[in-house]
Each structure stands twice: as structure tokens, then as C-alpha cells.
Design a protein around this motif. Structure first.
Motif, PDB file in Angstrom:
ATOM      1  N   ALA A   1       1.324  -1.230   0.105  1.00 51.59           N
ATOM      2  CA  ALA A   1      -0.064   0.057  -0.090  1.00 51.59           C
ATOM      3  C   ALA A   1       1.082   1.434  -0.063  1.00 51.59           C
ATOM      4  N   ARG A   2       0.632   2.022  -0.878  1.00 50.47           N
ATOM      5  CA  ARG A   2       1.292   3.742  -0.908  1.00 50.47           C
ATOM      6  C   ARG A   2       0.268   4.801  -0.758  1.00 50.47           C
ATOM      7  N   PHE A   3       1.165   5.533  -0.123  1.00 57.94           N
ATOM      8  CA  PHE A   3       0.082   7.126   1.034  1.00 57.94           C
ATOM      9  C   PHE A   3       0.999   8.039   0.207  1.00 57.94           C
ATOM     10  N   ASN A   4       0.707   9.109  -0.853  1.00 53.90           N
ATOM     11  CA  ASN A   4       0.293   9.956  -1.156  1.00 53.90           C
ATOM     12  C   ASN A   4      -0.053  11.382  -1.137  1.00 53.90           C
ATOM     13  N   SER A   5       0.601  12.486  -1.287  1.00 58.16           N
ATOM     14  CA  SER A   5       0.072  13.606  -1.616  1.00 58.16           C
ATOM     15  C   SER A   5      -1.068  13.593   0.070  1.00 58.16           C
ATOM     16  N   GLY A   6      -0.141  13.638   1.098  1.00 60.64           N
ATOM     17  CA  GLY A   6      -0.855  13.808   2.277  1.00 60.64           C
ATOM     18  C   GLY A   6      -2.377  12.587   2.413  1.00 60.64           C
TER      19      GLY A   6
ATOM     20  N   ILE B   1      -4.028   5.653  -1.155  1.00 64.59           N
ATOM     21  CA  ILE B   1      -4.058   6.471   0.051  1.00 64.59           C
ATOM     22  C   ILE B   1      -3.559   8.105  -0.178  1.00 64.59           C
ATOM     23  N   ARG B   2      -4.728   8.311  -0.574  1.00 65.08           N
ATOM     24  CA  ARG B   2      -4.246  10.175  -0.874  1.00 65.08           C
ATOM     25  C   ARG B   2      -5.346  11.398  -0.533  1.00 65.08           C
ATOM     26  N   GLY B   3      -6.312  10.996   0.391  1.00 70.91           N
ATOM     27  CA  GLY B   3      -6.847  11.220   1.039  1.00 70.91           C
ATOM     28  C   GLY B   3      -7.070  11.063   2.310  1.00 70.91           C
ATOM     29  N   GLN B   4      -8.238  10.877   3.539  1.00 71.76           N
ATOM     30  CA  GLN B   4      -8.445  10.949   4.517  1.00 71.76           C
ATOM     31  C   GLN B   4      -9.325   9.839   4.826  1.00 71.76           C
ATOM     32  N   VAL B   5      -8.948   8.302   5.728  1.00 68.84           N
ATOM     33  CA  VAL B   5      -9.416   7.311   6.002  1.00 68.84           C
ATOM     34  C   VAL B   5      -9.234   6.989   7.613  1.00 68.84           C
ATOM     35  N   THR B   6     -10.637   6.727   7.601  1.00 72.30           N
ATOM     36  CA  THR B   6     -10.904   6.635   9.273  1.00 72.30           C
ATOM     37  C   THR B   6     -11.409   5.569   9.592  1.00 72.30           C
TER      38      THR B   6
ATOM     39  N   ILE C   1      -3.802  10.084   4.607  1.00 67.34           N
ATOM     40  CA  ILE C   1      -3.398   9.608   6.002  1.00 67.34           C
ATOM     41  C   ILE C   1      -4.506   8.110   6.243  1.00 67.34           C
ATOM     42  N   ALA C   2      -4.490   7.712   7.317  1.00 66.58           N
ATOM     43  CA  ALA C   2      -4.952   6.637   7.861  1.00 66.58           C
ATOM     44  C   ALA C   2      -4.705   6.116   9.281  1.00 66.58           C
TER      45      ALA C   2
END
Length: 406
Positions: free
Chosen positions: A304-309, A323-328, A311-312
Motif C-alpha cells: 500500500a502507498r500513501f501519497n499527496s498527504g 491513499i491520497r485522502g483521509q481514511v479512519t 493518511i489512515a
């Protein structure tokens, strides 16, 4: 079982339609539904049986079985050198041109599997539950008791009785005195009047007792030909049924938090709640127990990758996700894409779901290949959601495979 031990054939009942889990079962059998990011529901029962050295297993299938058959044949490959196998068995119509009339009829129509294997014991387990269990401990009790059938039971609040088959044990705590199918007001247990033993849908039979019970049941025109509704009451009346208390079962690597965990995920609400059990700091069900692993195969994917800020937090993120958006508080299966500005909260996203830029998804289950367009919302406007999508009694919003989002 291991060399020198009793011979056991595993039969997994995986032929139900799964209507209560729609729309996730629109295109597949319930045991093939994704769970926990990378698993299928059938992986839990198969892992339990294999970890207990029950290595010859037939999975009886019927409705919409292609996805399930493919998963079993590509993932669950055993050693043919040692004579071990896990094989899907479709409805064979050996007794005439008809579907299975019930779970007991499914085994009756598949008795050739038992005749060919000639096991001493037959473990008949359901395919729709999330749990860890060592069936060999249940088998040991069954052999020592000399019972015709041993049924696994778990204590549940008496108020939940209408959802389960209820087992009433005798004074010895083992002999099954009665079995009631989804009763409205059953008697409580002697040591806990507000609890009952619910059947887990897991049985171990002495082979002779199973075959005779199935043959008697086939001659009963009033029978519903169901394992819980027909076979267990029949053997109970004959004094041949015993209870196995699931709380006595222990698996290596269990924690005090997840010991005794068992969930029937047959409804959208139960399915969603079981996912939420996975993501706590101390999860109610621990997927990471390496001493009693849950096996599966999720393909060859990049991490998995996290780009463009992006977060999870408090989430499970599978391989291949971007993931480039917000995941909670969410569970994401492989290949999920969350674009910049998108918000995913308290949701379960299956394979290759795409959440567009600035979209919001809350309290939802999205089946594979669903695309949420940029700026779209799910779980924000309840009235609109109810018009467009499936919404459970508990408010879980569910979209089927590839469903269009407006």
C-alpha cells in the motif's frame, strides 16, 4: 487427521443463498464474500479445520458458486502426495433433478463422498462464521462420549434466541435434552437463566449415526431436511446428541480479548459490526495470530502507498491500495484508490473500489469495482441514501458489485 489418529472427513456446508446479506450476495455465494480486507468467509472454517489436521474436506456448493469454486481451487491446494484435498462439490442431483432441499438433503445427495472416503467420523461445519476454533478438541470429546453427534454451542443472551437454534443441556451439562429452532421464549440455563446455548452450526458425527439419521430423515415427508431443524432433533430424541461448550476450546496464540470470539455475519449489520471489531487497538478478533493463522491468497500486489498527504488511522489497509485522502476506522481490500480530498469514515471497501476527489463515504459497505465520483457523498444524507441504495436496519449503507453512484 494426522497419521495414526482417527480418520475424519470434513464437510463444509456452503450452498445457502445468503439473502440477508444482499446486495453483497447478488453475484456470489455468501461464503465467497470478502471479509477483513483479504479473506473470504469460507477461509475461516477451512483454516480451523486444516490447523486441526483435518485435511480431507469437501465444500458443498449450490447457488452462484463460481466465485467460491474459483477461490477454493486456486487458494486451497493440499498435498496430493499425502492424499489430502479440499474440493468444491456442486449439487450433483444424484437423487433426481432437484436442488438441495436443505442442509441435510445436501449431505444425503452427497453420500458418495462418505462412502468413497470411509471415515470413522464426519465433521459437518458451516461456512458463514468468523471465529477461531480447534475442532480436534471437540472431536476428542465426541470420541470419548460415544455420542452419535456432538454439536458446538456458545452462550448468548436469551433475548437473541429467535436468531439461533437453541440447545438445552441435561443435568450433566453434556447430554442434549432438547433442541429448539429459533424459539421466541426458551428456558434459560440452570447456572445463568438469562443465557442459552446457541448452536454454532458445527457438528461432529460418528459416520454410522450420520448415515442412518439421513436415511430416516429422507423418509419423513414432513421434514425440512435441515441439519439443525431435522437431524439434531432426531438424534436428540434418541439420546445420541451431546453438547460441546465452545468456551472450553483454546487455540494457540489466543488473547484474553479475542478468546471465544464467534460471529454469525449473515446480515449487513452483523457483517459491518464484525469489521469494526477488527480495527480497535486491542481488537475483539485478532487477525494477526500467527500460531493459528487464517489462510488465504490475495494475489501478487505491491505494498500500500500513501501519497499527496494521504493518511489512515484505526484502519486495515490491504496491499495495492493508494491513499491520497483521509481514511479512519475503515477496512480496505486490495486495490482501493482514495483520491485527494476524499474522506472515508467507518466503512468497508472491497477490491478495486475508487473514491473520487473530494467524495465522502461514511458508514458504508461498497462491493468490488464500485466507483464514487468526485464530490459525491454516501452516508451524509440519510433520505437520499435510502432512495438510492440498500440501507440496513442499523443504518449501514450497502452498494453491490460495480453499482453506479450518482
Amino acid at each position: 487427521m494426522r497419521r495414526g489418529g482417527p480418520s475424519v472427513l470434513g464437510i463444509v456446508l456452503a450452498g445457502g443463498e445468503g439473502k440477508r446479506l444482499m446486495p453483497l450476495t447478488t453475484d456470489r455465494a455468501k461464503p465467497a464474500v470478502t471479509f477483513g480486507g483479504t479473506y473470504r468467509l469460507v477461509d475461516f472454517v477451512l483454516s480451523n479445520l486444516v490447523n486441526a489436521d483435518i485435511l480431507r474436506i469437501c465444500v458443498l456448493t449450490q447457488y452462484k458458486s463460481h466465485s467460491l469454486d474459483r477461490h477454493i481451487t486456486t487458494t486451497w491446494r493440499m498435498s496430493s502426495l499425502l492424499g489430502n484435498y479440499i474440493t468444491p462439490v456442486p449439487a450433483q442431483q444424484r437423487l433426481g433433478p432437484r436442488w438441495y432441499l436443505g442442509s441435510a438433503d445436501a449431505i444425503l445427495q452427497s453420500l458418495n463422498l462418505i462412502y468413497d472416503e470411509r471415515p470413522e467420523y464426519v465433521a459437518v461445519f458451516g461456512a458463514d462464521h468468523v471465529y477461531r476454533m480447534d475442532p480436534s478438541q471437540m472431536l476428542t470429546q465426541h470420541i470419548e462420549s460415544g455420542a452419535g453427534v456432538t454439536v458446538a454451542g456458545i452462550r448468548v443472551p436469551r433475548s437473541e434466541s429467535p436468531s439461533f437454534g437453541v440447545i438445552s443441556p441435561g443435568s450433566d451439562g453434556l447430554t442434549v435434552e432438547s433442541f429448539l429452532e429459533k424459539p421466541a421464549d426458551p428456558p434459560g440455563l440452570a447456572d445463568d437463566p438469562e443465557s442459552v446455548f446457541a448452536s454454532m452450526g458445527n457438528y461432529i458425527f460418528t459416520t454410522k449415526a450420520l448415515i442412518e439419521a439421513l436415511q430416516r430423515d429422507s423418509e419423513d415427508e414432513d421434514s425440512v431436511h435441515d441439519m439443525g431443524g431435522s437431524i439434531l432433533p432426531q438424534l436428540t430424541d434418541r439420546g445420541e446428541a451431546q453438547l460441546y461448550d465452545f468456551s472450553a476450546n483454546h487455540v494457540p496464540g489466543e488473547t484474553t480479548r479475542d478468546r471465544g470470539y464467534w460471529r454469525d455475519v449473515g446480515t449487513l449489520d452483523a457483517y459491518y459490526d464484525a469489521h469494526m471489531d477488527l480495527i480497535a487497538e486491542r481488537p475483539a478478533f485478532n487477525l494477526y495470530n500467527r500460531q493459528w493463522p487464517i489462510y488465504t491468497h490475495s494475489g501478487q500486489l505491491s505494498p500500500a502507498r500513501f501519497n499527496s498527504g494521504g493518511i489512515a488511522s484505526e484502519s486495515i489497509i490491504s496491499a495495492g491500495c493508494l491513499i491520497r485522502g483521509q481514511v479512519t476506522r475503515s477496512v480496505l481490500s486490495p486495490g482501493v484508490l482514495v483520491d485527494p480530498g476524499a474522506v472515508v469514515q467507518g466503512s468497508v471497501l472491497h477490491d478495486n473500489v475508487k473514491i473520487g476527489r473530494g467524495a465522502v463515504v461514511r458508514g458504508a459497505v461498497l462491493d468490488k469495482n464500485t466507483e464514487v465520483p468526485p464530490g459525491a457523498t454516501i452516508g451524509v444524507n440519510p433520505e437520499r441514501d435510502a432512495e438510492l441504495y440498500t440501507v440496513s436496519k442499523g443504518g449501514v449503507i450497502a452498494l453491490g458489485k460495480g453499482q453506479l453512484v450518482s
